[in-house]
Design a protein around this motif. Structure first.
Motif, PDB file in Angstrom:
ATOM      1  N   GLY A 105      52.498  41.183  46.381  1.00 62.05           N
ATOM      2  CA  GLY A 105      51.125  40.776  46.117  1.00 62.05           C
ATOM      3  C   GLY A 105      50.689  39.660  47.025  1.00 62.05           C
ATOM      4  N   SER A 106      49.440  39.277  46.876  1.00 60.55           N
ATOM      5  CA  SER A 106      48.911  38.192  47.694  1.00 60.55           C
ATOM      6  C   SER A 106      48.333  37.074  46.845  1.00 60.55           C
ATOM      7  CB  SER A 106      47.840  38.729  48.649  1.00 60.55           C
ATOM      8  OG  SER A 106      46.826  39.379  47.905  1.00 60.55           O
ATOM      9  N   ASN A 107      47.977  37.371  45.614  1.00 62.14           N
ATOM     10  CA  ASN A 107      47.394  36.362  44.727  1.00 62.14           C
ATOM     11  C   ASN A 107      47.738  36.683  43.283  1.00 62.14           C
ATOM     12  OD1 ASN A 107      45.724  34.630  46.515  1.00 62.14           O
ATOM     13  ND2 ASN A 107      44.698  36.561  46.949  1.00 62.14           N
ATOM     14  N   LEU A 108      47.527  35.700  42.409  1.00 55.26           N
ATOM     15  CA  LEU A 108      47.706  35.886  40.978  1.00 55.26           C
ATOM     16  C   LEU A 108      46.372  35.630  40.303  1.00 55.26           C
ATOM     17  CD1 LEU A 108      49.425  36.260  38.421  1.00 55.26           C
ATOM     18  CD2 LEU A 108      49.893  33.801  38.500  1.00 55.26           C
ATOM     19  N   TYR A 109      45.895  36.628  39.567  1.00 50.46           N
ATOM     20  CA  TYR A 109      44.656  36.524  38.815  1.00 50.46           C
ATOM     21  C   TYR A 109      44.972  36.657  37.332  1.00 50.46           C
ATOM     22  CZ  TYR A 109      42.122  37.557  43.157  1.00 50.46           C
ATOM     23  OH  TYR A 109      41.626  37.539  44.427  1.00 50.46           O
ATOM     24  N   PRO A 116      37.204  43.339  34.721  1.00 51.18           N
ATOM     25  CA  PRO A 116      38.100  42.723  35.692  1.00 51.18           C
ATOM     26  C   PRO A 116      37.411  42.211  36.952  1.00 51.18           C
ATOM     27  CG  PRO A 116      38.366  45.094  35.706  1.00 51.18           C
ATOM     28  CD  PRO A 116      37.440  44.767  34.569  1.00 51.18           C
ATOM     29  N   LEU A 117      36.218  42.691  37.236  1.00 49.34           N
ATOM     30  CA  LEU A 117      35.521  42.236  38.440  1.00 49.34           C
ATOM     31  C   LEU A 117      34.826  40.899  38.249  1.00 49.34           C
ATOM     32  CD1 LEU A 117      33.989  45.585  39.711  1.00 49.34           C
ATOM     33  CD2 LEU A 117      36.074  44.440  40.456  1.00 49.34           C
ATOM     34  N   THR A 118      34.287  40.654  37.063  1.00 48.61           N
ATOM     35  CA  THR A 118      33.538  39.414  36.848  1.00 48.61           C
ATOM     36  C   THR A 118      34.238  38.427  35.934  1.00 48.61           C
ATOM     37  OG1 THR A 118      32.316  40.364  34.974  1.00 48.61           O
ATOM     38  CG2 THR A 118      31.345  40.619  37.177  1.00 48.61           C
ATOM     39  N   GLN A 119      35.292  38.864  35.267  1.00 47.66           N
ATOM     40  CA  GLN A 119      35.974  37.989  34.314  1.00 47.66           C
ATOM     41  C   GLN A 119      37.451  37.835  34.663  1.00 47.66           C
ATOM     42  OE1 GLN A 119      34.652  40.292  30.885  1.00 47.66           O
ATOM     43  NE2 GLN A 119      33.453  38.523  30.217  1.00 47.66           N
ATOM     44  N   SER A 120      37.690  37.362  35.871  1.00 53.51           N
ATOM     45  CA  SER A 120      39.046  37.091  36.343  1.00 53.51           C
ATOM     46  C   SER A 120      39.079  35.732  37.020  1.00 53.51           C
ATOM     47  CB  SER A 120      39.500  38.154  37.348  1.00 53.51           C
ATOM     48  OG  SER A 120      39.616  39.401  36.714  1.00 53.51           O
ATOM     49  N   SER A 121      40.192  35.024  36.827  1.00 52.49           N
ATOM     50  CA  SER A 121      40.366  33.702  37.445  1.00 52.49           C
ATOM     51  C   SER A 121      41.521  33.759  38.433  1.00 52.49           C
ATOM     52  CB  SER A 121      40.688  32.653  36.376  1.00 52.49           C
ATOM     53  OG  SER A 121      39.621  32.507  35.492  1.00 52.49           O
ATOM     54  N   LEU A 122      41.270  33.279  39.636  1.00 54.65           N
ATOM     55  CA  LEU A 122      42.304  33.197  40.655  1.00 54.65           C
ATOM     56  C   LEU A 122      43.131  31.941  40.416  1.00 54.65           C
ATOM     57  CD1 LEU A 122      43.608  34.054  43.367  1.00 54.65           C
ATOM     58  CD2 LEU A 122      41.805  32.731  44.505  1.00 54.65           C
ATOM     59  N   ILE A 123      44.440  32.092  40.324  1.00 50.80           N
ATOM     60  CA  ILE A 123      45.337  30.960  40.155  1.00 50.80           C
ATOM     61  C   ILE A 123      45.678  30.435  41.547  1.00 50.80           C
ATOM     62  CG2 ILE A 123      47.552  30.173  39.226  1.00 50.80           C
ATOM     63  CD1 ILE A 123      45.445  31.222  37.146  1.00 50.80           C
ATOM     64  N   PRO A 124      45.520  29.134  41.799  1.00 47.95           N
ATOM     65  CA  PRO A 124      45.830  28.597  43.130  1.00 47.95           C
ATOM     66  C   PRO A 124      47.276  28.866  43.527  1.00 47.95           C
ATOM     67  CG  PRO A 124      44.637  26.993  41.834  1.00 47.95           C
ATOM     68  CD  PRO A 124      45.009  28.108  40.900  1.00 47.95           C
ATOM     69  N   ARG A 125      47.493  29.128  44.803  1.00 46.84           N
ATOM     70  CA  ARG A 125      48.834  29.400  45.316  1.00 46.84           C
ATOM     71  C   ARG A 125      49.584  28.123  45.643  1.00 46.84           C
ATOM     72  NH1 ARG A 125      48.570  34.102  49.645  1.00 46.84           N
ATOM     73  NH2 ARG A 125      50.795  33.865  49.394  1.00 46.84           N
ATOM     74  N   GLN A 126      48.864  27.058  45.862  1.00 45.38           N
ATOM     75  CA  GLN A 126      49.487  25.793  46.237  1.00 45.38           C
ATOM     76  C   GLN A 126      49.252  24.761  45.132  1.00 45.38           C
ATOM     77  OE1 GLN A 126      50.221  24.710  49.881  1.00 45.38           O
ATOM     78  NE2 GLN A 126      50.324  26.820  50.542  1.00 45.38           N
ATOM     79  N   GLU A 127      50.287  23.993  44.839  1.00 37.42           N
ATOM     80  CA  GLU A 127      50.197  22.990  43.778  1.00 37.42           C
ATOM     81  C   GLU A 127      49.061  22.002  44.029  1.00 37.42           C
ATOM     82  OE1 GLU A 127      53.005  19.770  41.440  1.00 37.42           O
ATOM     83  OE2 GLU A 127      53.752  20.718  43.264  1.00 37.42           O
ATOM     84  N   LYS A 128      48.839  21.639  45.276  1.00 34.80           N
ATOM     85  CA  LYS A 128      47.790  20.661  45.599  1.00 34.80           C
ATOM     86  C   LYS A 128      46.401  21.151  45.188  1.00 34.80           C
ATOM     87  CE  LYS A 128      47.296  22.206  50.402  1.00 34.80           C
ATOM     88  NZ  LYS A 128      46.041  22.870  50.290  1.00 34.80           N
ATOM     89  N   ASP A 129      46.222  22.473  45.043  1.00 39.00           N
ATOM     90  CA  ASP A 129      44.918  23.026  44.677  1.00 39.00           C
ATOM     91  C   ASP A 129      44.697  23.126  43.171  1.00 39.00           C
ATOM     92  OD1 ASP A 129      44.272  23.314  47.378  1.00 39.00           O
ATOM     93  OD2 ASP A 129      45.254  25.280  47.467  1.00 39.00           O
ATOM     94  N   ILE A 130      45.719  22.853  42.382  1.00 38.55           N
ATOM     95  CA  ILE A 130      45.602  22.917  40.921  1.00 38.55           C
ATOM     96  C   ILE A 130      44.623  21.868  40.394  1.00 38.55           C
ATOM     97  CG2 ILE A 130      46.886  22.484  38.768  1.00 38.55           C
ATOM     98  CD1 ILE A 130      47.469  25.207  39.819  1.00 38.55           C
ATOM     99  N   ALA A 131      44.550  20.711  41.043  1.00 33.70           N
ATOM    100  CA  ALA A 131      43.681  19.623  40.577  1.00 33.70           C
ATOM    101  C   ALA A 131      42.219  20.051  40.478  1.00 33.70           C
ATOM    102  CB  ALA A 131      43.817  18.419  41.504  1.00 33.70           C
ATOM    103  N   LYS A 132      41.826  21.062  41.227  1.00 31.57           N
ATOM    104  CA  LYS A 132      40.442  21.530  41.230  1.00 31.57           C
ATOM    105  C   LYS A 132      40.170  22.543  40.116  1.00 31.57           C
ATOM    106  CE  LYS A 132      40.711  21.169  46.222  1.00 31.57           C
ATOM    107  NZ  LYS A 132      40.967  21.926  47.419  1.00 31.57           N
ATOM    108  N   THR A 133      41.157  22.774  39.245  1.00 32.14           N
ATOM    109  CA  THR A 133      41.041  23.762  38.177  1.00 32.14           C
ATOM    110  C   THR A 133      41.274  23.091  36.822  1.00 32.14           C
ATOM    111  OG1 THR A 133      43.392  24.352  38.011  1.00 32.14           O
ATOM    112  CG2 THR A 133      42.100  25.436  39.760  1.00 32.14           C
ATOM    113  N   PRO A 134      41.056  23.834  35.726  1.00 31.69           N
ATOM    114  CA  PRO A 134      41.351  23.272  34.404  1.00 31.69           C
ATOM    115  C   PRO A 134      42.842  23.285  34.045  1.00 31.69           C
ATOM    116  CG  PRO A 134      40.228  25.392  34.186  1.00 31.69           C
ATOM    117  CD  PRO A 134      40.293  25.076  35.649  1.00 31.69           C
TER     118      PRO A 134
END
Length: 148
Positions: A105-109, A116-134
């Motif tokens: 795969g390339s990402n985790l949703y 599935p097209l409008t109600q999916s959340s992309l999980i950041p791949r890098q820990e540093k990007d988690i801060a921008k999410t809940p």
């Protein structure tokens, strides 16, 4: 630490965390192609279509719906029940060369609703990007991820 231009290799798919890492039920390998799934006893429960709440041909093993594997129209892994790798799953799918290049795969949703097209959340791949999410750091124990 990975450089920005580097991507981690994702060439397997494992599930089921457990404290006994030697158990056959812990970190179990899942089939990445339909052919492999069928050989290992997975049964198709829904064909690949674009008009349902989940995309992809859906497979389960031993009537256990806790892990439902999703495969694209060409038989390559596309997600696990809530995984959505775009809208190509039931139309063009991935080619053999794309599957070899991208791996599992390339990402985790995480699918958060029935669409599935409008109600999916992309999980950041890098820990540093988690801060921008809940998402927040949780509790864990050895083998489960980062513990501090």
């Amino acid at each position: 630490m990975l450089e920005v231009s580097e991507q981690p290799e994702w060439n397997n798919l494992k599930v089921t965390f457990g404290a006994n890492v030697f158990s056959s039920r812990v970190f179990a390998d899942l089939p990445r192609t339909v052919d492999e799934a069928r050989r290992k006893g997975w049964i198709m429960i829904d064909r690949c279509r674009n008009d349902g709440p989940f995309r992809g041909a859906r497979y389960v093993k031993q009537n256990d719906f806790s892990v439902t594997l999703l495969y694209d129209v060409n038989g390559y892994i596309a997600g696990i029940q809530c995984g959505v790798s775009g809208t190509i799953i039931c139309t063009t799918g991935r080619t053999s060369s794309t599957f070899q290049e991208e791996g599992t795969g390339s990402n985790l949703y995480i699918q958060t609703g029935s669409d599935p097209l409008t109600q999916s959340s992309l999980i950041p791949r890098q820990e540093k990007d988690i801060a921008k999410t809940p998402w927040k750091r949780g509790r864990c124990f050895v083998g489960m991820g980062q513990c501090s």
